[in-house]
Design a protein around this motif. Structure first.
Motif, PDB file in Angstrom:
ATOM      1  N   ASP A 128       0.833  -1.198   0.000  1.00  0.00           N
ATOM      2  CA  ASP A 128       0.000   0.000   0.000  1.00  0.00           C
ATOM      3  C   ASP A 128       0.869   1.250   0.000  1.00  0.00           C
ATOM      4  O   ASP A 128       2.075   1.175   0.223  1.00  0.00           O
ATOM      5  CB  ASP A 128      -1.019   0.002   1.156  1.00  0.00           C
ATOM      6  N   GLY A 131      -4.363   6.587   6.221  1.00  0.00           N
ATOM      7  CA  GLY A 131      -4.803   5.197   6.347  1.00  0.00           C
ATOM      8  C   GLY A 131      -4.395   4.363   5.136  1.00  0.00           C
ATOM      9  O   GLY A 131      -4.359   3.149   5.195  1.00  0.00           O
ATOM     10  N   TYR A 150      -2.744  -9.665   9.265  1.00  0.00           N
ATOM     11  CA  TYR A 150      -2.033  -8.816   8.302  1.00  0.00           C
ATOM     12  C   TYR A 150      -0.635  -8.637   8.879  1.00  0.00           C
ATOM     13  O   TYR A 150      -0.464  -8.025   9.932  1.00  0.00           O
ATOM     14  CB  TYR A 150      -2.819  -7.519   8.235  1.00  0.00           C
ATOM     15  N   GLY A 187      -6.175  -5.307   5.610  1.00  0.00           N
ATOM     16  CA  GLY A 187      -5.786  -3.913   5.413  1.00  0.00           C
ATOM     17  C   GLY A 187      -6.871  -3.178   4.638  1.00  0.00           C
ATOM     18  O   GLY A 187      -7.705  -3.794   3.966  1.00  0.00           O
ATOM     19  N   ASP A 188      -6.863  -1.883   4.759  1.00  0.00           N
ATOM     20  CA  ASP A 188      -7.756  -1.041   3.962  1.00  0.00           C
ATOM     21  C   ASP A 188      -6.852   0.017   3.341  1.00  0.00           C
ATOM     22  O   ASP A 188      -6.270   0.806   4.095  1.00  0.00           O
ATOM     23  CB  ASP A 188      -8.796  -0.418   4.903  1.00  0.00           C
ATOM     24  N   PRO A 189      -6.585   0.045   2.075  1.00  0.00           N
ATOM     25  CA  PRO A 189      -7.323  -0.522   0.946  1.00  0.00           C
ATOM     26  C   PRO A 189      -6.834  -1.866   0.406  1.00  0.00           C
ATOM     27  O   PRO A 189      -7.256  -2.278  -0.677  1.00  0.00           O
ATOM     28  CB  PRO A 189      -7.117   0.540  -0.126  1.00  0.00           C
TER      29      PRO A 189
HETATM   30  N1  GLY Z   1      -3.499   0.075   4.725  1.00  0.00           N
HETATM   31  C1  GLY Z   1      -2.968   0.016   6.013  1.00  0.00           C
HETATM   32  C2  GLY Z   1      -3.851  -0.530   7.033  1.00  0.00           C
HETATM   33  O1  GLY Z   1      -4.926  -1.028   6.765  1.00  0.00           O
HETATM   34  O2  GLY Z   1      -3.487  -0.487   8.197  1.00  0.00           O
END
Ligand code: GLY
Ligand code: AMP
Length: 422
Positions: free
Chosen positions: A210, A224, A267, A287-289
């Motif tokens: 990411d 984020g 993760y 994770g997001d995204p």
């Molecule tokens: N993309 C990083 C997280 O979800 O922590």
């Protein structure tokens, strides 16, 4: 089957959508959800700290399976609480969630089981921390020991920057701090490695990279996540075996010696230095995204996978993936991660005609009288699967240009390392 998803981000919309596609679903609920989940699920507006209300709702509606997306309710013990009422929940319990909730908890496991990670020290006051730094080399990494949405980490180049970081952490910027962590700086390339666990067995769930910084060229403030791609360009079979044997298996052993097991997504945030993995952090969720990036590649029924995890039957499932590259670009409110305007209308969403293998997931959005408003920093996620990353990005940019939202911005260089490699 009725499924409830806890959370309201792009990750949760992607989970809802993927489960919905699996055609065994009678009804979906999202707590509290966003404008995207509203189209496919019933959004339920309950405060996520009110466990009793969540439980009552789940029991009243006969929800068969609950999936917890974000870290906060996991660290707060929502899984333990719901399981007491015989509710099936996908996600780790409160002790296991300390892998994300407390960096010091994780570092202690690393120490005990020789897990490769940056050398570190725990400090309880400013004087001790400064004294240590005066005799060590920079850059140095200073971290708050609690959930700080990725923002409690400072990479300091000199003592002045370090002093500021220490003052902010002990000053309570990330909540009450009794201690902080000072770490050796690892000079390598990051990779996120995902696994899914049923308490006894686990399987790989893809890799990603990411882009956490707000500005192009990986500059600016931490966010984020501004975008991601999958797979990581660093993964190879030898590295995968090292990650599993040197990091993940010893961690699971550490948890079992504490009398617990791991169920849910794990993760593993890594720094890869010359094909050697070092643990940077664990997150006890997708994770997001990264989730939005990885899930569109999944061929196996996601609700079957979650159920198998809750029933300790993950070894009976073969998780299959589409062999494509995936890229995700996050459209954010102008100003993010600093102050931004709320309730800005997003017009033209109907102008986006998603082609095959292209996806759009909502994050900080809400709907009112058929209009969609941005109510968060990260607003929409655009994902594309393709035979190569450059093509995936072209598709995404086309969709973003069609939307042409004046209230937003996005990084145009997501995936630059893998695109230059092509
Ligand atoms: N993309 C990083 C997280 O979800 O922590
Ligand atoms: P964390 O919240 O622990 O993931 O840290 C946020 C980001 O800080 C990571 O994604 C890395 O980019 C960076 N970081 C954290 N720890 C280190 C370290 N020991 N060496 C180099 N970079 C680090």
């Amino acid at each position: 089957m009725k499924v409830g998803i806890i959370g309201s981000g792009g990750r949760e919309h992607a989970i809802c959508q993927t489960i919905k596609n699996s055609n065994k679903i009678e009804k979906l609920f999202c707590f509290p959800g966003n404008a995207g989940t509203k189209n496919i699920a019933e959004n339920v507006n309950i405060d996520l700290e009110n466990f009793e209300k969540i439980r009552d709702y789940i029991l009243n509606k006969n929800i068969d399976l609950v999936v917890v997306g974000p870290e906060k309710p996991l660290v707060d013990g929502l899984v333990d609480y719901l399981e007491k009422f015989n509710i099936k929940v996908f996600g780790p319990n409160k002790i296991a969630a300390q892998l994300e909730g407390s960096k010091i908890f994780t570092k202690k496991i690393c120490e005990k089981y020789n897990i490769p990670t940056a050398k570190f020290g725990i400090f309880y006051n400013t004087n001790e921390a400064i004294k240590f730094l005066q005799n060590s080399s920079f850059p140095s990494v200073i971290k708050a020991d609690n959930l700080a949405s990725g923002k409690g980490v400072y990479i300091c180049n000199n003592i002045k920057e370090a002093q500021k970081a220490i003052d902010e952490i002990f000053g309570g910027k990330f909540g009450k701090a009794e201690n902080l962590l000072i770490e050796e700086f690892l000079d390598g390339e990051e990779m996120s490695f995902f696994t899914i666990h049923d308490g006894e067995n686990f399987k790989n769930f893809g890799t990603a990279q990411d882009h956490k910084r707000a500005l192009e060229g990986d500059k600016g403030k931490n966010t984020g996540g501004m975008g991601a791609y999958s797979p990581s360009r660093l993964i190879n079979e030898e590295l995968e075996i090292k990650i599993i044997n040197k990091i993940i298996k010893p961690t699971l052993k550490g948890l079992s010696e504490l009398g617990t097991q791991y169920k849910g997504f794990l993760y593993t945030g890594l720094m890869i230095v010359k094909n050697e993995p070092y643990l940077v952090e664990y997150n006890v969720r997708m994770g997001d995204p990264e989730c939005q990036t990885i899930l569109p590649k999944l061929k196996t029924n996601l609700s079957d996978i979650f159920l198998a995890c809750c029933e300790k039957k993950l070894n009976q499932i073969n998780i299959e993936w589409v062999n494509k590259k995936s890229l995700c670009v996050v459209l954010c409110s102008k100003g993010y991660p600093e102050a931004y305007k709320n309730n800005v209308e997003i017009k033209n969403l109907d102008k986006i005609k998603l082609k095959n293998n292209n996806f759009m997931y909502h994050a900080g959005t809400s709907e009112d009288k058929n209009k969609i408003y941005a109510i968060g920093g990260r607003v929409l996620n655009f994902v594309s699967l393709s035979d190569n990353f450059a093509l995936a990005k072209e598709n995404i940019i086309e969709n973003l240009q069609n939307l042409n939202w004046a209230g937003g911005f996005y990084r145009k260089d997501i995936g630059y390392k893998v695109i230059e490699d092509q």
